[in-house]
Motif scaffolding. Structure first.
Motif, PDB file in Angstrom:
ATOM      1  N   GLY A 113       0.881  -1.158   0.112  1.00 40.33           N
ATOM      2  CA  GLY A 113      -0.015   0.148  -0.106  1.00 40.33           C
ATOM      3  C   GLY A 113       0.933   1.287  -0.105  1.00 40.33           C
ATOM      4  N   VAL A 114       2.120   1.164   0.569  1.00 40.56           N
ATOM      5  CA  VAL A 114       2.959   2.333   0.556  1.00 40.56           C
ATOM      6  C   VAL A 114       3.270   2.709  -0.893  1.00 40.56           C
ATOM      7  N   ILE A 115       3.442   1.644  -2.000  1.00 40.87           N
ATOM      8  CA  ILE A 115       3.846   1.997  -3.299  1.00 40.87           C
ATOM      9  C   ILE A 115       2.539   2.518  -3.862  1.00 40.87           C
ATOM     10  N   GLU A 116       1.552   1.642  -4.006  1.00 36.95           N
ATOM     11  CA  GLU A 116       0.147   1.882  -4.585  1.00 36.95           C
ATOM     12  C   GLU A 116      -0.822   2.918  -4.081  1.00 36.95           C
ATOM     13  N   ILE A 117      -0.510   3.481  -3.159  1.00 39.47           N
ATOM     14  CA  ILE A 117      -1.426   4.378  -2.612  1.00 39.47           C
ATOM     15  C   ILE A 117      -0.614   5.605  -1.892  1.00 39.47           C
ATOM     16  N   LEU A 118       0.467   5.435  -1.196  1.00 42.40           N
ATOM     17  CA  LEU A 118       1.084   6.646  -0.887  1.00 42.40           C
ATOM     18  C   LEU A 118       1.799   7.222  -2.030  1.00 42.40           C
ATOM     19  N   MET A 119       2.747   6.452  -2.775  1.00 37.03           N
ATOM     20  CA  MET A 119       3.798   7.087  -3.460  1.00 37.03           C
ATOM     21  C   MET A 119       3.125   7.371  -4.847  1.00 37.03           C
ATOM     22  N   THR A 120       1.906   6.883  -5.206  1.00 38.31           N
ATOM     23  CA  THR A 120       1.443   6.938  -6.630  1.00 38.31           C
ATOM     24  C   THR A 120       0.035   7.805  -6.322  1.00 38.31           C
ATOM     25  N   PHE A 121      -0.222   8.164  -5.168  1.00 40.49           N
ATOM     26  CA  PHE A 121      -1.570   8.807  -4.634  1.00 40.49           C
ATOM     27  C   PHE A 121      -2.686   8.134  -5.095  1.00 40.49           C
ATOM     28  N   GLY A 122      -2.663   6.836  -4.906  1.00 42.87           N
ATOM     29  CA  GLY A 122      -3.591   6.046  -5.166  1.00 42.87           C
ATOM     30  C   GLY A 122      -4.195   5.351  -6.546  1.00 42.87           C
ATOM     31  N   VAL A 123      -3.418   6.003  -7.600  1.00 45.52           N
ATOM     32  CA  VAL A 123      -3.704   5.825  -8.939  1.00 45.52           C
ATOM     33  C   VAL A 123      -3.454   4.232  -9.218  1.00 45.52           C
ATOM     34  N   ALA A 125      -3.871   1.721  -7.202  1.00 42.13           N
ATOM     35  CA  ALA A 125      -4.873   1.052  -6.451  1.00 42.13           C
ATOM     36  C   ALA A 125      -6.205   1.179  -7.186  1.00 42.13           C
ATOM     37  N   CYS A 126      -6.360   2.325  -7.629  1.00 48.05           N
ATOM     38  CA  CYS A 126      -7.608   2.700  -8.481  1.00 48.05           C
ATOM     39  C   CYS A 126      -7.562   1.601  -9.747  1.00 48.05           C
ATOM     40  N   ILE A 127      -6.655   1.846 -10.196  1.00 47.80           N
ATOM     41  CA  ILE A 127      -6.613   1.193 -11.525  1.00 47.80           C
ATOM     42  C   ILE A 127      -6.965  -0.489 -11.286  1.00 47.80           C
ATOM     43  N   SER A 129      -8.234  -2.041  -8.737  1.00 46.47           N
ATOM     44  CA  SER A 129      -9.793  -2.522  -8.141  1.00 46.47           C
ATOM     45  C   SER A 129     -10.404  -2.224  -9.283  1.00 46.47           C
ATOM     46  N   LEU A 130     -10.529  -1.543 -10.181  1.00 42.63           N
ATOM     47  CA  LEU A 130     -11.396  -1.269 -11.232  1.00 42.63           C
ATOM     48  C   LEU A 130     -11.260  -2.606 -12.334  1.00 42.63           C
ATOM     49  N   VAL A 131      -9.922  -3.009 -12.367  1.00 39.02           N
ATOM     50  CA  VAL A 131      -9.822  -4.390 -13.329  1.00 39.02           C
ATOM     51  C   VAL A 131     -10.331  -5.422 -12.553  1.00 39.02           C
ATOM     52  N   SER A 132     -10.023  -5.433 -11.458  1.00 42.02           N
ATOM     53  CA  SER A 132     -10.239  -6.859 -10.507  1.00 42.02           C
ATOM     54  C   SER A 132     -11.790  -7.164 -10.582  1.00 42.02           C
ATOM     55  N   LEU A 138      -3.670  -4.302  -5.564  1.00 40.34           N
ATOM     56  CA  LEU A 138      -2.298  -5.262  -5.505  1.00 40.34           C
ATOM     57  C   LEU A 138      -2.121  -6.010  -4.373  1.00 40.34           C
ATOM     58  N   GLY A 139      -2.333  -5.008  -3.238  1.00 41.77           N
ATOM     59  CA  GLY A 139      -1.998  -5.658  -1.935  1.00 41.77           C
ATOM     60  C   GLY A 139      -2.793  -6.677  -1.497  1.00 41.77           C
ATOM     61  N   ASP A 140      -4.114  -6.819  -1.818  1.00 41.69           N
ATOM     62  CA  ASP A 140      -5.289  -8.114  -1.519  1.00 41.69           C
ATOM     63  C   ASP A 140      -4.769  -9.097  -2.461  1.00 41.69           C
ATOM     64  N   VAL A 141      -4.134  -8.996  -3.691  1.00 41.35           N
ATOM     65  CA  VAL A 141      -3.809  -9.976  -4.568  1.00 41.35           C
ATOM     66  C   VAL A 141      -2.662 -10.693  -3.979  1.00 41.35           C
ATOM     67  N   PHE A 142      -1.557  -9.973  -3.431  1.00 43.07           N
ATOM     68  CA  PHE A 142      -0.289 -10.485  -3.040  1.00 43.07           C
ATOM     69  C   PHE A 142      -0.657 -11.254  -1.638  1.00 43.07           C
ATOM     70  N   ALA A 143      -1.517 -10.475  -0.931  1.00 40.78           N
ATOM     71  CA  ALA A 143      -1.726 -11.040   0.442  1.00 40.78           C
ATOM     72  C   ALA A 143      -2.751 -12.131   0.648  1.00 40.78           C
ATOM     73  N   GLY A 144      -3.567 -12.459  -0.536  1.00 38.61           N
ATOM     74  CA  GLY A 144      -4.686 -13.169  -0.461  1.00 38.61           C
ATOM     75  C   GLY A 144      -5.667 -12.893   0.356  1.00 38.61           C
ATOM     76  N   THR A 145      -6.121 -11.530   0.281  1.00 35.94           N
ATOM     77  CA  THR A 145      -7.247 -11.018   1.238  1.00 35.94           C
ATOM     78  C   THR A 145      -8.036 -10.403   0.220  1.00 35.94           C
TER      79      THR A 145
END
Length: 311
Positions: A113-123, A125-127, A129-132, A138-145
């Motif tokens: 989440g530091v990479i996909e939310i903080l460093m990229t301002f959530g861009v 993570a939004c992409i 979430s829309l594709v999934s 991505l954090g949910d995919v790698f963590a299995g959550t």
């Protein structure tokens, strides 16, 4: 039955959260984290004014990592997937199988989440979430959550569909004693939520439950009977047997109470009986093939004819 309950719990009973609610929850969490980080930074600046610049920079980086990275991980682990923003939006983080998250799941989600939310301002993570299909980043995919909704609109449930009329009494001869209570509970839950399931998922569950019940009863499912109708008919037969066992058979076929020891055994010829004490003549016990006279009928009202029915 473990796969039926846990393996499909997320797909059948939990609704994945979508991007708007997740974005609002993340925004609330970030606001709280930023406020806490500013308060910690002011306290550090006031308490480390006598230190050099390198020490102040190291403390600032440590405070950033602890508050904005370690804080959400700790809160999510201790609350079992419910941060302040998720509580406000009615969301929760769970595993793919529906179980509660642990530290390793929260750690992977927080670091990515530091990479996909903080460093990229959530861009990113939004992409993602829309594709999934289930709105996972991505954090949910790698963590299995999976982030699911806890507050869902109430739907009318609990209605047990009756079996078709042409199946009435069809399975009255089945031996249902070997079917465990866990399997009956699964059948009841399936029939109560049959209308809420996907067509293919419901058909697969009905076939598996019908096969399990048929394996325990020793009789195969008839080819012309659909699995949902078979389950409804067998469950109704089981409920009817339980009702007859508890309240007696209304038709008078099997609801009589068992005889006690005094009523089940005939009186001994050598011992005095209650009939002799009451003044009535003592009679011999009926032979095999002879009908015993009712005890509430007096002997003088039924004169003997000398006829004995054949054995």
């Amino acid at each position: 039955m473990g796969e039926l309950v846990t393996g499909e719990a997320v797909a059948l009973e939990l609704r994945p959260a979508r991007l708007p609610s997740r974005a609002l929850a993340v925004l609330l969490d970030l606001v709280v984290a930023v406020v806490v980080y500013m308060a910690v930074t002011i306290a550090l600046v006031a308490s480390t004014a006598s230190l050099d610049v390198a020490a102040q920079t190291a403390l600032s980086i440590a405070a950033f990592v602890l508050v904005l990275v370690g804080g959400p991980i700790a809160v999510e682990t201790l609350s079992h997937g419910r941060s302040l923003g998720k509580v406000a939006c009615g969301l929760r983080v769970v595993r793919d199988d529906g179980g509660p998250v642990r530290f390793r799941h929260s750690l992977v989600r927080g670091l990515i989440g530091v990479i996909e939310i903080l460093m990229t301002f959530g861009v990113v993570a939004c992409i993602a979430s829309l594709v999934s299909a289930r709105g996972r980043r991505l954090g949910d995919v790698f963590a299995g959550t999976l982030v699911v909704r806890e507050r869902v609109p109430a739907t009318p449930g609990g209605f047990m569909p009756p079996p078709p009329p042409w199946l009435a009494g069809r399975f009255s001869g089945l031996d249902l004693s070997a079917v465990p209570d866990e399997l009956w509970l699964a059948v009841r839950q399936y029939l109560a939520r049959m209308g809420q399931l996907d067509v293919h998922v419901g058909r697969a569950m009905a076939e598996r439950l019908a096969a399990d019940v048929a394996a325990r009863t020793g009789a195969p499912v008839p080819q012309e009977v659909p699995p949902p109708a078979y389950l409804a008919a067998v469950l109704q037969e089981r409920q009817a047997r339980e009702s007859r066992r508890a309240f007696g058979d209304p038709r008078g076929g099997g609801g009589s109470a068992p005889l006690g020891p005094a009523a089940a055994s005939p009186p001994s010829p050598a011992s005095p009986t209650a009939a002799s004490q009451q003044g009535t003549p003592r009679t011999a016990p009926p032979q095999y093939g002879q009908a015993e006279q009712p005890r509430d009928v007096r002997q003088e009202r039924r004169p003997g004819t000398g006829f004995v029915p054949p054995a």
